[in-house]
Design a protein around this motif. Structure first.
Motif, PDB file in Angstrom:
ATOM      1  N   LYS A  59       0.815  -1.208   0.000  1.00 14.24           N
ATOM      2  CA  LYS A  59       0.000   0.000   0.000  1.00 14.24           C
ATOM      3  C   LYS A  59       0.848   1.257   0.000  1.00 14.24           C
ATOM      4  O   LYS A  59       0.505   2.257   0.605  1.00 14.24           O
ATOM      5  CB  LYS A  59      -0.938   0.027   1.226  1.00 14.24           C
ATOM      6  CG  LYS A  59      -1.732  -1.228   1.447  1.00 14.24           C
ATOM      7  CD  LYS A  59      -3.045  -1.203   0.666  1.00 14.24           C
ATOM      8  CE  LYS A  59      -3.999  -2.305   1.075  1.00 14.24           C
ATOM      9  NZ  LYS A  59      -3.636  -3.619   0.616  1.00 14.24           N
ATOM     10  N   GLU A  60       1.980   1.160  -0.672  1.00 14.86           N
ATOM     11  CA  GLU A  60       2.870   2.306  -0.759  1.00 14.86           C
ATOM     12  C   GLU A  60       3.038   2.706  -2.201  1.00 14.86           C
ATOM     13  O   GLU A  60       3.131   1.854  -3.076  1.00 14.86           O
ATOM     14  CB  GLU A  60       4.252   1.919  -0.222  1.00 14.86           C
ATOM     15  CG  GLU A  60       4.440   2.271   1.224  1.00 14.86           C
ATOM     16  CD  GLU A  60       5.911   2.485   1.526  1.00 14.86           C
ATOM     17  OE1 GLU A  60       6.267   2.287   2.685  1.00 14.86           O
ATOM     18  OE2 GLU A  60       6.677   2.843   0.611  1.00 14.86           O
ATOM     19  N   THR A  61       3.127   3.994  -2.420  1.00 16.03           N
ATOM     20  CA  THR A  61       3.378   4.412  -3.794  1.00 16.03           C
ATOM     21  C   THR A  61       4.846   4.741  -3.950  1.00 16.03           C
ATOM     22  O   THR A  61       5.465   5.285  -3.043  1.00 16.03           O
ATOM     23  CB  THR A  61       2.577   5.674  -4.146  1.00 16.03           C
ATOM     24  OG1 THR A  61       2.811   6.651  -3.131  1.00 16.03           O
ATOM     25  CG2 THR A  61       1.104   5.364  -4.212  1.00 16.03           C
ATOM     26  N   ILE A  62       5.366   4.382  -5.094  1.00 16.81           N
ATOM     27  CA  ILE A  62       6.716   4.858  -5.389  1.00 16.81           C
ATOM     28  C   ILE A  62       6.623   5.608  -6.705  1.00 16.81           C
ATOM     29  O   ILE A  62       5.819   5.284  -7.575  1.00 16.81           O
ATOM     30  CB  ILE A  62       7.736   3.701  -5.476  1.00 16.81           C
ATOM     31  CG1 ILE A  62       7.463   2.799  -6.690  1.00 16.81           C
ATOM     32  CG2 ILE A  62       7.709   2.874  -4.238  1.00 16.81           C
ATOM     33  CD1 ILE A  62       8.572   1.801  -6.890  1.00 16.81           C
ATOM     34  N   ASP A  63       7.423   6.637  -6.820  1.00  9.73           N
ATOM     35  CA  ASP A  63       7.289   7.454  -8.015  1.00  9.73           C
ATOM     36  C   ASP A  63       8.563   7.506  -8.828  1.00  9.73           C
ATOM     37  O   ASP A  63       8.602   8.153  -9.862  1.00  9.73           O
ATOM     38  CB  ASP A  63       6.874   8.874  -7.616  1.00  9.73           C
ATOM     39  CG  ASP A  63       7.773   9.406  -6.512  1.00  9.73           C
ATOM     40  OD1 ASP A  63       7.449  10.445  -5.939  1.00  9.73           O
ATOM     41  OD2 ASP A  63       8.800   8.748  -6.207  1.00  9.73           O
ATOM     42  N   SER A  64       9.581   6.869  -8.371  1.00  6.62           N
ATOM     43  CA  SER A  64      10.796   6.869  -9.181  1.00  6.62           C
ATOM     44  C   SER A  64      11.498   5.535  -9.033  1.00  6.62           C
ATOM     45  O   SER A  64      11.334   4.837  -8.038  1.00  6.62           O
ATOM     46  CB  SER A  64      11.721   8.004  -8.761  1.00  6.62           C
ATOM     47  OG  SER A  64      12.131   7.791  -7.432  1.00  6.62           O
ATOM     48  N   VAL A  65      12.225   5.210 -10.061  1.00  8.96           N
ATOM     49  CA  VAL A  65      12.913   3.924 -10.072  1.00  8.96           C
ATOM     50  C   VAL A  65      14.147   4.009  -9.184  1.00  8.96           C
ATOM     51  O   VAL A  65      14.943   4.939  -9.321  1.00  8.96           O
ATOM     52  CB  VAL A  65      13.322   3.581 -11.519  1.00  8.96           C
ATOM     53  CG1 VAL A  65      14.178   2.337 -11.535  1.00  8.96           C
ATOM     54  CG2 VAL A  65      12.087   3.431 -12.389  1.00  8.96           C
ATOM     55  N   PRO A  66      14.306   3.056  -8.310  1.00  4.90           N
ATOM     56  CA  PRO A  66      15.470   3.106  -7.420  1.00  4.90           C
ATOM     57  C   PRO A  66      16.778   3.014  -8.198  1.00  4.90           C
ATOM     58  O   PRO A  66      16.854   2.344  -9.235  1.00  4.90           O
ATOM     59  CB  PRO A  66      15.291   1.864  -6.533  1.00  4.90           C
ATOM     60  CG  PRO A  66      13.889   1.415  -6.723  1.00  4.90           C
ATOM     61  CD  PRO A  66      13.408   1.949  -8.018  1.00  4.90           C
ATOM     62  N   ASN A  67      17.795   3.711  -7.702  1.00  5.45           N
ATOM     63  CA  ASN A  67      19.141   3.636  -8.274  1.00  5.45           C
ATOM     64  C   ASN A  67      19.205   4.057  -9.726  1.00  5.45           C
ATOM     65  O   ASN A  67      20.039   3.587 -10.481  1.00  5.45           O
ATOM     66  CB  ASN A  67      19.703   2.198  -8.168  1.00  5.45           C
ATOM     67  CG  ASN A  67      19.784   1.750  -6.734  1.00  5.45           C
ATOM     68  OD1 ASN A  67      20.237   2.488  -5.881  1.00  5.45           O
ATOM     69  ND2 ASN A  67      19.302   0.549  -6.469  1.00  5.45           N
TER      70      ASN A  67
END
Lengths: 472, 368
Positions: A59-67
């Motif tokens: 239930k978390e949003t991420i908005d950018s690709v890690p690394n």
């Protein structure tokens, strides 16, 4: 680099610009570095897949690709290995590589002083030259943007090869959809349809991969492969939609044709040629419970309908483990299909409701829940049966206007509808005070109807309902 | 939407038990409760058509009654009238002008309820319980279509005791839907028949079921030109099939999706698979809602092939659902559907109908 090989360069990661020897290694890198969930460390297959996983599972949003390097962090861009890289980035990369290779060459051949100036020239030069060179390659990349349309000659050999790389992706895709179920179970079943589709070749190909694009996120990778071999069939597809409006306008053949339409149904003709294509693909799905369904109905549309459920892949979340569903479904379907249709009254066919991985929350009998509930004596007593003199329901009051007095011609209806009733009530003429003539008898159970009322007033409906009774 | 200002604005309207202080498992979504719900399982819900001003909700139940409420814009529900059958009511529908309600019952009859006069008269008779009832309004005729467990599909002119037409089906009717000129009936033994209704109803095509389990519910959807173009079919195995009648590419256009299952991520414990009890399409957005025995409802976008929302779990299965004519209200009924057999039936347990503001949550997802 030189010759135009597939992708024209060594595999490189769009997210961090690193080079790799092999696409497989590139993919491993991407999964470990860019598509890994920071919460549970699950490795996904694509950026959007990771986003969906985080959303659905954590239930978390991420908005950018890690690394990822700045400018390359778009989480919505569907990149897998070398597929899905936007065209301009590809060109940029090629330019950069060209520069570097030319730089190296010039450095070797020139002295250091010139190299600085040459660097500037090189940037301008190669970019000009490369544009035309890029085009054909872009053609390969383009399909990403235009689903399936631009056929790219010379690619036929590639797709099959590239296709091998696809299956791993495909199964990855379904799990992406929902992010919940593990990718693995999704894989093998997904593999099969894919592998099954290959032999039927072109016609089959565009069917599946293009099926992907409609998925949640664009699947640039798919069109890459699909359109190329399917260049032939694909152009026909646009024609189909053009025809569609004319075909679907009536939706059904005109009524005059209905007779023939119905007759032709028995020969299974009613389906478009696409059926035959998928019918040819039936063998690959033979491990699916299709075989059990063949007895029922035309085989062509059979395979079509069942292959539909399996082949178009996991679009929706929860369409995770086709293997799970097939294991549960194959059993019940065998028990329900194989057995002759049972009547409700005699022993109904039973379902296999439990399997190793799932449990159907449904009673064992394969009759509808309503049928089961209706068998309870509680609901039976009120149903009129011949001879049931629930006429004990003297108080017609309870009729509560449930049945319009026969003034509409109910008595004439009697003969048609309620012969059993007739006997008992002989001639319940309209005169019956409050008794819905004729109509009442079958429903003569006035009193039984009353209890549910609980005295009525709470409903606030009583008064209005009562009056009709008084009308006659 | 002015329908649901704050949940606390209800006060009146009879026995509104909102449970806001006690455990909320009967209404975890905190939706509006309809007052005076039926006393037994609710089998069907239907909202009034756009031809009528306002919103009126009809619910048929296993208590043999059909109840009518007016749903006001502030969210209040006012019981208006009630009719009885002599057997559990299995389906209800409205006439196109909103003046009549047709009710189908286990007592093998169907009735026409004239709301203005509050009279109901019998208009149909079958040899077995009538499971589905729909009003057909064709340019050249109007009639009521009833599907029964006696394996027949009959069409009735309400003025005559004999059916205008009777079509034999391969098996008992389990569910049906009508959007002129198309009708779909799903029967026992996974039968699936499409009828065309122009000029007169006739069988158009028998379709091999895209699902491998017992059919439970069906709903027709329309294309952008507002013509019926396919249907969604739900089974007892937590799965819905989206099937187009004449798709350009059946293998690609038709698909199924799983729903109403438990243990999404956890694969160590067996997954519980629940029946899909009802499917309804949003009249404006074309997105769909499914309700299941697991006590949840879900909203889906079939074109983007995504799930829009899943509700919290209610403590009872959700047995019926429907949208009002403009799609602002989503009604769903919480009552026992027999999915766990006789043992879990508790006659004392209250049945509920909830109303939810559906204008926002069912907007289609933009396809990327």
């Amino acid at each position: 680099m030189g010759r135009k090989k597939k992708k024209q360069m060594k595999p490189w990661c769009w997210y961090c610009n690193r080079d790799f020897d092999d696409e497989k290694i590139l993919i491993q890198h991407q999964k470990a570095k860019h598509f890994k969930c920071h919460i549970c460390h699950k490795k996904l297959y694509t950026g959007p897949g990771l986003a969906i996983h985080c959303m659905q599972v954590h239930k978390e949003t991420i908005d950018s690709v890690p690394n990822a390097i700045p400018g390359r962090t778009d989480i919505e861009l569907e990149i897998y290995g070398m597929e899905g890289i936007p065209e301009k980035d590809m060109q940029e990369r090629r330019r950069t590589l060209e520069q570097k290779s030319q730089d190296n060459q010039k450095k070797k051949s020139n002295n250091q002083d010139d190299s600085d100036d040459d660097d500037d020239d090189d940037e301008a030069g190669p970019s000009m030259q490369q544009v035309p060179a890029v085009q054909p390659q872009a053609g390969y990349v383009a399909p990403m943007a235009q689903p399936g349309m631009p056929p790219v000659g010379g690619a036929p050999g590639i797709p099959p090869a590239g296709y091998q790389g696809m299956p791993p992706m495909m199964p990855g895709v379904p799990p992406m959809m929902h992010g919940m179920p593990p990718a693995m179970p999704g894989m093998p079943p997904a593999m099969m349809p894919m592998g099954g589709m290959m032999p039927p070749m072109m016609p089959g190909m565009p069917a599946i991969p293009p099926g992907m694009p409609p998925h949640m996120a664009p699947r640039p990778g798919m069109p890459h492969i699909a359109p190329t071999p399917a260049a032939g069939p694909i152009p026909s597809r646009p024609a189909a939609p053009a025809v569609q409006p004319a075909v679907t306008k009536p939706l059904f053949p005109s009524a005059a044709q209905m007779g023939s339409g119905v007759n032709s149904n028995t020969t299974g003709v009613s389906s478009p040629p696409a059926d035959h294509q998928s019918a040819s693909s039936q063998p690959p799905f033979s491990n699916m419970p299709q075989a059990q369904q063949s007895p029922s109905g035309a085989a062509a549309s059979n395979s079509l309908s069942t292959s539909i459920s399996e082949a178009p892949k996991a679009t929706f979340p929860a369409y995770t483990q086709p293997s799970v569903s097939s294991s549960t479904s194959s059993n019940p379907s065998s028990s329900t299909v194989a057995k002759p249709p049972a009547t409700v009254t005699s022993k109904p066919a039973t379902l296999t409701t439990t399997s190793a991985t799932s449990k159907l929350i449904h009673p064992d009998e394969d009759i509808s829940l309503e049928e089961m509930k209706a068998q309870l004596p509680r609901y039976q007593r009120l149903i009129p049966r011949a001879g049931q003199a629930h006429a004990a329901a003297a108080p017609p009051v309870a009729a509560v206007g449930s049945i319009m007095p026969p003034q509409q011609g109910l008595p004439p209806q009697q003969p048609g509808m309620r012969h059993p009733m007739h006997g008992q009530y002989g001639a319940p003429p309209q005169g019956m005070p409050g008794y819905m003539p004729g109509g009442m008898p079958p429903y003569g159970q006035g009193p039984p109807m009353v209890p549910p009322y609980q005295g009525g007033p709470p409903m606030g409906m009583r008064p209005p309902v009562m009056s009709p009774a008084g009308r006659y | 939407m002015s329908l649901f200002g704050t949940a606390s604005s209800f006060g009146t309207g009879g026995t509104g038990v909102f449970g806001s202080t006690t455990t909320d498992s009967h209404n975890p979504m905190k939706d509006v409760e309809v007052t005076s719900p039926p006393d037994d399982s609710i089998s069907c819900l239907a909202f009034s058509p756009p031809t009528m001003p306002g919103n009126f909700l009809i619910a048929g139940s296993w208590a043999n009654d059909v109840r009518c409420w007016e749903v006001q814009d502030n969210g209040q529900t006012v019981p208006k009238a009630q009719q009885m059958h002599t057997g559990p009511v299995l389906d209800v529908c409205w006439s196109d002008d909103g003046s009549k309600v047709f009710t189908a019952s286990c007592d093998k009859t169907a009735k026409m309820w004239d709301l203005n006069s509050n009279q109901a008269m019998q208009i149909a008779q079958h040899d077995g319980p009538i499971k589905s009832i729909h009003w057909i309004k064709a340019p050249t005729y109007s009639c009521v279509m009833t599907g029964s467990w006696d394996k027949t599909l009959k069409f009735w002119d309400t003025r005559s005791p004999n059916p205008m037409m009777s079509l034999q089906m391969p098996e008992r009717c389990y569910c049906a839907d009508v959007v002129y000129p198309m009708a779909v009936v799903a029967t026992a033994e996974r039968g699936l028949i499409v009828y065309q209704l122009e000029n007169q109803p006739s069988e158009f095509r028998r379709i091999d079921s895209p699902l491998k389990h017992q059919h439970r519910c069906v709903a027709i959807f329309k294309d952008k030109q507002n013509k019926p173009t396919g249907f969604a079919l739900g089974s007892i195995e937590g799965r819905v099939a989206i099937h187009y009648i004449n798709p350009p590419n059946p293998a690609k256009d038709n698909f199924t999706f799983k729903c109403h299952r438990s243990n999404g991520t956890n694969t160590t414990t067996p997954q519980d698979i629940y029946a899909v009890n009802a499917i309804s399409f949003h009249p404006v957005h074309g997105t769909l809602a499914t309700v299941g025995s697991d006590g949840r409802f879900s909203f889906w976008d079939k074109d983007a092939r995504t799930k829009l929302k899943t509700s919290e779990q209610l403590d009872q299965p959700i047995t019926a659902c429907c949208f009002n004519h403009n799609g602002n209200i989503f009604a769903y009924a919480s009552s026992y559907d027999w999915s766990k057999g006789h043992e879990y039936y508790n006659p004392q347990k209250k049945n509920y109908i909830f109303l939810r503001n559906a204008a926002e949550e069912l907007k289609p997802r933009n396809k990327k």
